[in-house]
Enzyme design. Structure first.
Site, PDB file in Angstrom:
ATOM      1  CG  HIS A 487      13.145  -3.451  -5.151  1.00 58.88           C
ATOM      2  ND1 HIS A 487      12.738  -4.746  -4.925  1.00 58.88           N
ATOM      3  CD2 HIS A 487      14.189  -3.548  -6.032  1.00 58.88           C
ATOM      4  CE1 HIS A 487      13.498  -5.577  -5.622  1.00 58.88           C
ATOM      5  NE2 HIS A 487      14.377  -4.872  -6.315  1.00 58.88           N
ATOM      6  CD  GLU A 488      16.029  -1.068  -8.032  1.00 60.30           C
ATOM      7  OE1 GLU A 488      17.155  -1.525  -7.713  1.00 60.30           O
ATOM      8  OE2 GLU A 488      15.227  -1.706  -8.731  1.00 60.30           O
ATOM      9  CG  HIS A 491      18.713  -4.250  -4.610  1.00 62.68           C
ATOM     10  ND1 HIS A 491      18.744  -5.592  -4.295  1.00 62.68           N
ATOM     11  CD2 HIS A 491      17.805  -4.123  -5.622  1.00 62.68           C
ATOM     12  CE1 HIS A 491      17.900  -6.246  -5.073  1.00 62.68           C
ATOM     13  NE2 HIS A 491      17.318  -5.385  -5.880  1.00 62.68           N
ATOM     14  CD  GLU A 547      16.310  -8.376  -7.278  1.00 62.34           C
ATOM     15  OE1 GLU A 547      15.418  -7.538  -7.017  1.00 62.34           O
ATOM     16  OE2 GLU A 547      17.397  -8.069  -7.795  1.00 62.34           O
ATOM     17  CG  ASP A 551      10.258  -7.527  -4.115  1.00 62.66           C
ATOM     18  OD1 ASP A 551      10.506  -6.475  -4.731  1.00 62.66           O
ATOM     19  OD2 ASP A 551       9.934  -8.583  -4.685  1.00 62.66           O
TER      20      ASP A 551
END
Length: 639
Positions: A487-488, A491, A547, A551
């Site tokens: 997930h990070e 980003h 986000e 995800d």
């Protein structure tokens, strides 16, 4: 429940409830919480552990390990000396309130404007230092609007019933606080009524949470002279000289519309209102460091907003105050004591695996051109990885010196430390960015990606079950911390992160066609979530898009990594994904988050993203008639 005990027939109908329904039925939200669940359980356990340790520190059973911990202990002693705080009463805050009252004109205020900021007093604008988005190696000066009383400008809309209910709560609380600080009832009412008028002048001109979610639109460079000319009443040139030592050539304005309207908000006619707004802001910002009654009354608005039934116990509030002030020091203590080198290495290896998965996926991507692929992979390979706790903490903490109760009090110490923090921030203007410093302490149950540094950070606190455990299978770990890690990483390639290069600079490295296609995919993600009913309201797809993209990419990449392990079990993978998002919240808290949080509700994060993955359908034999089915054409796959 063991993963084998979940029934596929229930999973096919409602995945989140099938996995978490029993837990939700039995879970109780503590009276001093607005939610409970996977994240909050870890927070509570860490708080309990550290409070036990620091009680031992207070009593002398445990010795401070370094000079920073010696100073922390002094502050913790003051924070927990409730008798001293009661005897001090409102006295510590009164000089600051008097300072505001004594200002008779803008000229008067301009003479002490820099000191005003160093004292932590509010102004109808904010300046700060951050990495320059176009030259991320150096820090730049930023300017933004003022914060409002209510959580978001949308609460001020006439059609928003929440704002109409909440403002009276805020006003009643503020009035009580002013009376407790020594004002007469009628005087306190007049101050608060006047402050509300000024607050309502600010609200239409600041950005909403949705507008702020488009991170790159913060970057509006302007000559400092031009910005200073937008204020008729404030001498911004002298003000900034007092903070950074000289007049800068440039300032980055994150809310240009606010400064266009500035003279309508701030003028001779509104001066008295502005003063009263400052009084209300100051008293509300100080309640946690005064008496217990101040703390209890000062939390009434936030409890109404979040649905908490009661304030946290005073002992826990004192711990939060002291540990929050020395956050990196406490994180360093926690990381070294409770996070082993074996786990640190294991998680680091998982991050590297996930980066390799991402590189493979980028290489095989069927909609990116070769030029964009090369730049994406270059950015991916430049990504810095921080796991557990930092190698060094910010040297600023070495400057924190606490005077004991014989010579000082809690309020004065917090105020003096705050002044050091503000001075330190402005001293960084035009200086190189120190990318080794973390924005989160190691005892924080969270993780983050910084586009301006191109770094991913996983504090020790989140590296526990159900996210991660050496006792869990690799598939469970990939469904937990693996998905968080990916997930990070995702980003770096969401609608905001994709506009920054490998060095953290705002720099378009996409071809025009590739970016157009990405924007179309991002719109599909907005559409997938936008308008979903939740807590009697609807999800804002634009607010949550970055986000949701992260995800989707995170879950998809973590699944591919899990499939690369010999003991792969996709059932375990998906079920642990649902477990990490289990949450039970008050209705008020759900509705608050829908208005201001860039994340979709936890239940929907668990429930919706799995529908985008083909393997979910084969793993649980989901068919078109099942509740969890989504048509292939509607499934969103970006990364």
């Amino acid at each position: 429940m063991k993963n084998s005990e979940f029934k596929d027939s229930e999973i096919k109908d409602n995945f989140y409830k099938a996995v978490n329904g029993e837990w939700i039925k039995n879970a109780t939200i503590p009276n001093d919480h607005s939610s409970t669940g996977g994240f909050m359980d870890l927070v509570d356990n860490i708080d309990k552990t550290l409070m036990n340790d620091f009680d031992a520190l207070k009593s002398g059973k445990m010795k401070p390990q370094n000079d920073d911990m010696v100073e922390f202990k002094k502050l913790y002693d003051l924070a927990t000396d409730f008798d001293k705080r009661e005897s001090d009463g409102a006295k510590p805050i009164q000089p600051l309130l008097k300072k505001i009252e004594n200002i008779q004109s803008f000229d008067d205020l301009n003479k002490k404007l820099s000191d005003w900021t160093l004292d932590g007093l509010p102004l109808p604008f904010n300046f700060g230092i951050e990495a320059d988005m176009k030259n991320a190696k150096y820090n730049a000066l930023y300017a933004s609007g003022a914060g409002t009383f209510l959580p978001d400008k949308t609460y001020y809309d006439k059609e928003n019933p929440a704002g109409a209910k909440l403002m009276p709560v805020f006003k009643k609380m503020s009035q009580k606080l002013l009376v407790m600080a020594g004002y007469k009832d009628a005087q306190a009412k007049n101050i608060v009524d006047s402050a509300e008028q000024f607050d309502r002048l600010i609200a239409p001109n600041v950005k909403s949470a949705e507008e702020s979610a488009d991170f790159t639109k913060m970057y509006n460079p302007m000559s400092f002279d031009d910005l200073a000319a937008k204020s008729n009443k404030f001498d911004l040139i002298t003000y900034i000289k007092g903070l950074i030592g000289q007049e800068p050539n440039q300032v980055i304005v994150s809310e240009p519309e606010y400064f266009e309207a500035f003279n309508k908000i701030v003028n001779d006619d509104t001066f008295a209102m502005m003063k009263n707004w400052m009084l209300v802001k100051t008293i509300n910002g100080s309640t946690s460091i005064l008496t217990e009654e101040f703390r209890q009354v000062g939390g009434e608005f936030s409890r109404t907003l979040s649905g908490k039934k009661e304030a946290v116990k005073k002992e826990k509030a004192a711990y939060y105050l002291a540990a929050g002030t020395f956050d990196q020091v406490i994180g360093d203590y926690y990381g070294h004591k409770y996070f082993g080198e074996k786990a640190k290495q294991d998680v680091h290896d998982m991050v590297v695996k996930m980066i390799n998965v991402y590189e493979k996926r980028l290489s095989n991507n069927d909609w990116l051109s070769e030029d964009t692929k090369k730049m994406a992979i270059k950015k991916l390979n430049a990504l810095s990885i921080h796991v557990g706790f930092p190698d060094k903490i910010d040297p600023l903490f070495n400057q924190f010196k606490v005077t004991g109760k014989e010579d000082g009090n809690l309020f004065t110490n917090i105020h003096n430390i705050g002044k050091l923090v503000i001075k330190d921030e402005f001293s960084k203007w035009n200086q190189p960015v120190d990318k080794s410093l973390w924005d989160m302490s190691a005892n924080t149950v969270n993780a983050y990606y910084s586009p301006l540094e191109n770094v991913i950070v996983f504090p020790a606190a989140i590296l526990q079950a159900p996210f991660y455990s050496l006792k869990q299978s690799s598939s469970e770990n990939f469904g937990g911390i693996g998905a968080v890690i990916a997930h990070e990483i995702s980003h770096a390639f969401d609608n905001n992160g994709c506009q920054f290069d490998e060095d953290g600079n705002l720099n378009n490295w996409w071809t025009k066609e590739d970016h157009k296609h990405f924007d179309t995919l991002a719109q599909s993600m907005i559409k997938e979530f936008d308008g979903m009913p939740f807590a009697g309201q609807k999800v804002n797809g634009k607010l949550t898009v970055s986000e949701n993209i992260a995800d989707a990419g995170g879950l998809s990449c973590a699944e591919e990594a899990a499939k690369g392990e010999e003991d792969c079990n996709l059932r375990d993978f998906f079920i642990n994904w649902a477990k990490i998002w289990r949450t039970k919240s008050t209705e008020q808290f759900k509705q608050l988050l829908l208005s201001i949080d860039v994340h979709a509700p936890s239940e929907l994060r668990a429930q919706v993203q799995v529908k985008n993955l083909d393997d979910f359908y084969t793993t649980f034999d989901v068919k078109p008639d099942d509740g969890m089915y989504m048509k292939p054409a509607d499934r969103v796959n970006i990364w």
